[in-house]
Design a protein around this motif. Structure first.
Motif, PDB file in Angstrom:
ATOM      1  N   PHE A  52     -26.991  43.745  60.120  1.00 17.02           N
ATOM      2  CA  PHE A  52     -26.144  42.582  60.287  1.00 17.02           C
ATOM      3  C   PHE A  52     -26.102  42.248  61.762  1.00 17.02           C
ATOM      4  CE2 PHE A  52     -24.619  42.062  56.050  1.00 17.02           C
ATOM      5  CZ  PHE A  52     -24.883  43.289  55.496  1.00 17.02           C
ATOM      6  N   LEU A  69     -17.319  54.389  67.822  1.00 19.73           N
ATOM      7  CA  LEU A  69     -18.238  55.108  66.941  1.00 19.73           C
ATOM      8  C   LEU A  69     -19.210  55.922  67.774  1.00 19.73           C
ATOM      9  CD1 LEU A  69     -19.327  52.411  64.362  1.00 19.73           C
ATOM     10  CD2 LEU A  69     -17.446  54.039  64.176  1.00 19.73           C
ATOM     11  N   LEU A 111     -19.562  59.976  68.090  1.00 18.04           N
ATOM     12  CA  LEU A 111     -20.757  60.778  67.844  1.00 18.04           C
ATOM     13  C   LEU A 111     -21.080  61.661  69.039  1.00 18.04           C
ATOM     14  CD1 LEU A 111     -23.291  58.467  66.030  1.00 18.04           C
ATOM     15  CD2 LEU A 111     -22.347  60.623  65.221  1.00 18.04           C
ATOM     16  N   LEU A 153     -14.461  63.093  55.573  1.00 17.23           N
ATOM     17  CA  LEU A 153     -15.528  63.881  56.170  1.00 17.23           C
ATOM     18  C   LEU A 153     -16.622  62.967  56.735  1.00 17.23           C
ATOM     19  CD1 LEU A 153     -15.704  66.627  53.408  1.00 17.23           C
ATOM     20  CD2 LEU A 153     -14.972  66.952  55.780  1.00 17.23           C
ATOM     21  N   GLU A 154     -16.944  61.925  55.987  1.00 19.68           N
ATOM     22  CA  GLU A 154     -17.994  61.014  56.445  1.00 19.68           C
ATOM     23  C   GLU A 154     -17.636  60.315  57.746  1.00 19.68           C
ATOM     24  OE1 GLU A 154     -19.892  58.359  53.790  1.00 19.68           O
ATOM     25  OE2 GLU A 154     -19.536  59.615  52.028  1.00 19.68           O
ATOM     26  N   TYR A 155     -16.349  60.045  57.933  1.00 22.39           N
ATOM     27  CA  TYR A 155     -15.945  59.345  59.146  1.00 22.39           C
ATOM     28  C   TYR A 155     -15.477  60.299  60.235  1.00 22.39           C
ATOM     29  CZ  TYR A 155     -16.592  54.903  56.843  1.00 22.39           C
ATOM     30  OH  TYR A 155     -17.148  53.825  56.201  1.00 22.39           O
ATOM     31  N   ASN A 156     -15.727  61.599  59.992  1.00 22.90           N
ATOM     32  CA  ASN A 156     -15.394  62.600  61.017  1.00 22.90           C
ATOM     33  C   ASN A 156     -13.969  62.491  61.515  1.00 22.90           C
ATOM     34  OD1 ASN A 156     -17.977  63.596  60.962  1.00 22.90           O
ATOM     35  ND2 ASN A 156     -18.178  63.648  63.185  1.00 22.90           N
ATOM     36  N   THR A 192     -27.034  54.553  52.431  1.00 26.32           N
ATOM     37  CA  THR A 192     -26.338  53.311  52.763  1.00 26.32           C
ATOM     38  C   THR A 192     -26.183  52.492  51.483  1.00 26.32           C
ATOM     39  OG1 THR A 192     -27.262  53.257  54.981  1.00 26.32           O
ATOM     40  CG2 THR A 192     -26.423  51.173  54.106  1.00 26.32           C
ATOM     41  N   ARG A 231     -24.408  66.139  54.780  1.00 26.64           N
ATOM     42  CA  ARG A 231     -23.319  65.214  54.471  1.00 26.64           C
ATOM     43  C   ARG A 231     -23.559  63.949  55.290  1.00 26.64           C
ATOM     44  NH1 ARG A 231     -18.945  65.207  57.305  1.00 26.64           N
ATOM     45  NH2 ARG A 231     -19.030  67.410  57.900  1.00 26.64           N
ATOM     46  N   PRO A 232     -23.606  62.801  54.630  1.00 30.35           N
ATOM     47  CA  PRO A 232     -23.881  61.576  55.390  1.00 30.35           C
ATOM     48  C   PRO A 232     -22.822  61.347  56.459  1.00 30.35           C
ATOM     49  CG  PRO A 232     -23.266  61.059  53.118  1.00 30.35           C
ATOM     50  CD  PRO A 232     -23.326  62.536  53.216  1.00 30.35           C
ATOM     51  N   ASN A 233     -23.261  60.876  57.580  1.00 33.71           N
ATOM     52  CA  ASN A 233     -22.348  60.630  58.671  1.00 33.71           C
ATOM     53  C   ASN A 233     -22.155  59.125  58.808  1.00 33.71           C
ATOM     54  OD1 ASN A 233     -21.236  60.136  61.222  1.00 33.71           O
ATOM     55  ND2 ASN A 233     -21.902  62.162  61.914  1.00 33.71           N
ATOM     56  N   ALA A 234     -20.989  58.708  58.424  1.00 30.07           N
ATOM     57  CA  ALA A 234     -20.736  57.264  58.393  1.00 30.07           C
ATOM     58  C   ALA A 234     -20.719  56.664  59.793  1.00 30.07           C
ATOM     59  CB  ALA A 234     -19.406  56.977  57.684  1.00 30.07           C
ATOM     60  N   LEU A 235     -20.394  57.475  60.784  1.00 28.09           N
ATOM     61  CA  LEU A 235     -20.387  56.956  62.148  1.00 28.09           C
ATOM     62  C   LEU A 235     -21.807  56.627  62.576  1.00 28.09           C
ATOM     63  CD1 LEU A 235     -18.039  59.391  64.071  1.00 28.09           C
ATOM     64  CD2 LEU A 235     -17.444  57.240  62.932  1.00 28.09           C
ATOM     65  N   ALA A 236     -22.685  57.601  62.348  1.00 29.94           N
ATOM     66  CA  ALA A 236     -24.081  57.386  62.726  1.00 29.94           C
ATOM     67  C   ALA A 236     -24.652  56.201  61.962  1.00 29.94           C
ATOM     68  CB  ALA A 236     -24.884  58.645  62.459  1.00 29.94           C
ATOM     69  N   ARG A 237     -24.365  56.202  60.671  1.00 28.01           N
ATOM     70  CA  ARG A 237     -24.864  55.105  59.843  1.00 28.01           C
ATOM     71  C   ARG A 237     -24.303  53.783  60.341  1.00 28.01           C
ATOM     72  NH1 ARG A 237     -23.297  56.755  54.988  1.00 28.01           N
ATOM     73  NH2 ARG A 237     -21.461  55.451  54.884  1.00 28.01           N
ATOM     74  N   LEU A 275     -23.515  53.004  63.337  1.00 28.07           N
ATOM     75  CA  LEU A 275     -24.174  52.592  64.559  1.00 28.07           C
ATOM     76  C   LEU A 275     -25.582  52.070  64.282  1.00 28.07           C
ATOM     77  CD1 LEU A 275     -23.291  55.255  67.233  1.00 28.07           C
ATOM     78  CD2 LEU A 275     -22.826  52.803  67.309  1.00 28.07           C
ATOM     79  N   ILE A 276     -26.288  52.794  63.424  1.00 29.21           N
ATOM     80  CA  ILE A 276     -27.679  52.416  63.167  1.00 29.21           C
ATOM     81  C   ILE A 276     -27.754  51.089  62.418  1.00 29.21           C
ATOM     82  CG2 ILE A 276     -29.773  53.052  61.905  1.00 29.21           C
ATOM     83  CD1 ILE A 276     -28.888  56.007  62.368  1.00 29.21           C
ATOM     84  N   LYS A 288     -23.114  48.663  60.197  1.00 28.73           N
ATOM     85  CA  LYS A 288     -22.247  48.450  59.039  1.00 28.73           C
ATOM     86  C   LYS A 288     -21.388  49.697  58.826  1.00 28.73           C
ATOM     87  CE  LYS A 288     -22.346  46.889  54.248  1.00 28.73           C
ATOM     88  NZ  LYS A 288     -21.036  46.250  54.462  1.00 28.73           N
ATOM     89  N   THR A 289     -20.104  49.571  59.153  1.00 30.31           N
ATOM     90  CA  THR A 289     -19.240  50.743  59.095  1.00 30.31           C
ATOM     91  C   THR A 289     -18.519  50.913  57.767  1.00 30.31           C
ATOM     92  OG1 THR A 289     -17.412  49.439  59.954  1.00 30.31           O
ATOM     93  CG2 THR A 289     -18.728  50.663  61.562  1.00 30.31           C
ATOM     94  N   ASN A 290     -18.454  49.879  56.967  1.00 32.80           N
ATOM     95  CA  ASN A 290     -17.688  49.886  55.714  1.00 32.80           C
ATOM     96  C   ASN A 290     -16.192  50.112  55.936  1.00 32.80           C
ATOM     97  OD1 ASN A 290     -20.554  50.632  54.470  1.00 32.80           O
ATOM     98  ND2 ASN A 290     -19.254  49.795  52.869  1.00 32.80           N
TER      99      ASN A 290
END
Lengths: 337, 337
Positions: free
Chosen positions: A3, A57, A61, A118-121, B30, B53-59, B61-62, B65-67
């Motif tokens: 996006f 973010l 990280l 956990l996903e959002y640390n 994602t 475990r997926p890391n939503a922060l990393a995702r 950033l990449i 899209k943070t959801n």
């Protein structure tokens, strides 16, 4: 799935322009990190010039510190909890933390309910009015994410607990009603599976036991309607009742209206007492005598414990039981001796 | 400031072991991203083996899209809002979004109140019961972050609005009271600065104007105590009043108790009406006739509009006004013809 957003100035560009390292830039924007005053000023000026906005973010990280606390609530519509949510959010904000909010449907949280923490640390988790299985708790503790139960506890729970001293409250309520010459007691329980309800009942029974009295018990499920029906049931089987202690104010409101529907007068014919001191308890049609939970102290203690563990200060799980206080209004008859 | 946590398996290791690219791994985790079924299965099996475990922060950033959706609430203790919070949180969760919750102290949000929404790259912002200056709104729109006002609107607001049709509600309430043969009207306003209160008053006045009637007006500040005092004031200066329309139920409860404290009977001597249909409105001491806001429809519309814009579907700011409905209880006298 990219996006496109307006191109954001990043920390590398700020570092270059300010003539410092990227990690210096990161430290300037990380609350609590140490950096020289000279470097801080240079970075802030440069950031302002370039229109740089810190990216939490990225910072999360790099430093492994997101400044997010996960907060789970179940009974958000029970007036006790919006106050709790407001105060937690404000209190955490003052200390630089954001709240990721989850609403839980059931009383025992499953992994799915809070997997996003956990996903959002998140750096810590606060659970109000619900329980976590030890399996779920271990998902967090294995990752050094502290968990705190607010207003609930469970055997074998390995996290922190901050609770009102419900056993002591129940006992003092029993003693108060006995002092005011009540003889026939009933208790409307919330949910016999929760520590709050069980402890209030235990303390209440303990006080009455000393006088050789045993209360009748009905279950009200912590709802107005439950309290209403429970009170009708109790009075049907025991018309001589002169005191009903309800495990929370919501049920006490129901009990008050049920009693009035039978043409009885409060407190002349029967006394009603609750716990929580919700706003409605103070309204004239109810004017409920109740037990006020020490919400402000509970919240402050919770935040201190959780943030203390996050910064490595605590040595092990902490359990805190705080006393509340009696709020006397007009739903319990009192004898001035 | 490094906080050591258990070493997390990262996407690179999963990619290596599964024999795919890192971006493939990212796409598998994602929501909505496209990836071949074969690659998906291989990645998921490998992830499970390695305990990834997926890391939503990393995702975040990449993929940018943070959801995460930022949700700001002000009057969280007004019983209307905990229900709104619960429903938003559940509704957004179903669509794969998390809620970052902010409590706002003042009615007009400043940049500081919600700067963290920008730092955490939220994908959208919902503001309930407060306003944003156009300067604050532009911080978000410049970054393609849609903003939605819930239950409020303002002139020159460039974002989305979902509101109850308050003008129409006020008008229908006026017509309802006129049909039931009331003659001397008063309106207890919430806060004359908010669109909700102003629109309800406008509609109410419009209905009465057709009969050549003008209501008395007092301000109740949307609180119980405000409603109580306003009602006393109105009856003091105009004892012939036979209908008071209160801009929300909380104030109506205060008005009911104030009227009763003067020894008057509701609805025989005077009718009281509110808006919101909070739980307390249905309790026997109040049994309040009120206007129910279409909360479920408002929330569903809000989520659809916001997520629609996030996925690029909308073409411009959307404003939706939804009608509510009359809930008849016992606080308004009605004439059966």
């Amino acid at each position: 799935m990219l996006f496109l957003k307006k191109k954001q100035i990043n920390a590398i560009e700020v570092a270059k322009q300010a003539g410092v390292s990227q990690s210096t830039v990161s430290r300037v924007f990380t609350p609590g990190a140490s950096v020289s005053e000279k470097a801080r000023r240079r970075v802030l000026e440069t950031a302002k010039e370039l229109g740089y906005r810190p990216n939490a973010l990225a910072r999360g990280l790099i430093t492994n510190k997101t400044n997010i606390i996960g907060l789970v609530m179940r009974e958000i519509q029970n007036p006790f909890y919006p106050e709790v949510l407001e105060k937690f959010t404000k209190g955490l904000r003052k200390r630089g933390y954001q709240v990721l909010f989850v609403y839980a449907e059931k009383d025992e949280l499953q992994h799915d309910d809070i997997s996003q923490f956990l996903e959002y640390n998140v750096e810590g988790v606060i659970v109000t009015d619900a329980l976590l299985s030890s399996k779920v708790v271990s998902h967090f503790t294995e990752n050094n994410i502290p968990v705190l139960l607010f207003n609930r506890y469970a055997k074998d729970f390995s996290g922190h607990v901050v609770c009102c001293d419900n056993y002591s409250a129940g006992k003092k309520i029993g003693e108060y009603l006995l002092e005011n010459e009540h003889c026939q007691f009933a208790y409307i329980a919330g949910d016999t599976n929760t520590s709050t309800s069980r402890d209030r009942e235990r303390g209440f029974r303990e006080a009455l036991y000393h006088e050789g009295i045993e209360p009748k018990v009905e279950v009200g499920n912590y709802t107005y309607e439950g309290g209403y029906q429970a009170a009708l049931q109790l009075l049907k089987s025991d018309p001589q009742l002169d005191a009903i202690f309800c495990a929370n104010d919501i049920m006490a409101l129901g009990a008050v209206d049920a009693v009035k529907s039978l043409g009885l007068i409060i407190p002349k014919d029967i006394s009603i007492m609750g716990v929580d001191d919700i706003v409605m308890a103070s309204l004239p049609p109810y004017s409920l005598t109740t037990w006020q939970q020490p919400v402000d102290e509970m919240i402050e203690a919770s935040i201190n414990i959780l943030l203390g563990e996050i910064s490595g200060e605590n040595e092990g799980p902490v359990s805190i039981l705080l006393p509340g206080k009696l709020i006397e209004r007009q739903s319990v008859s009192t004898f001035k001796k």
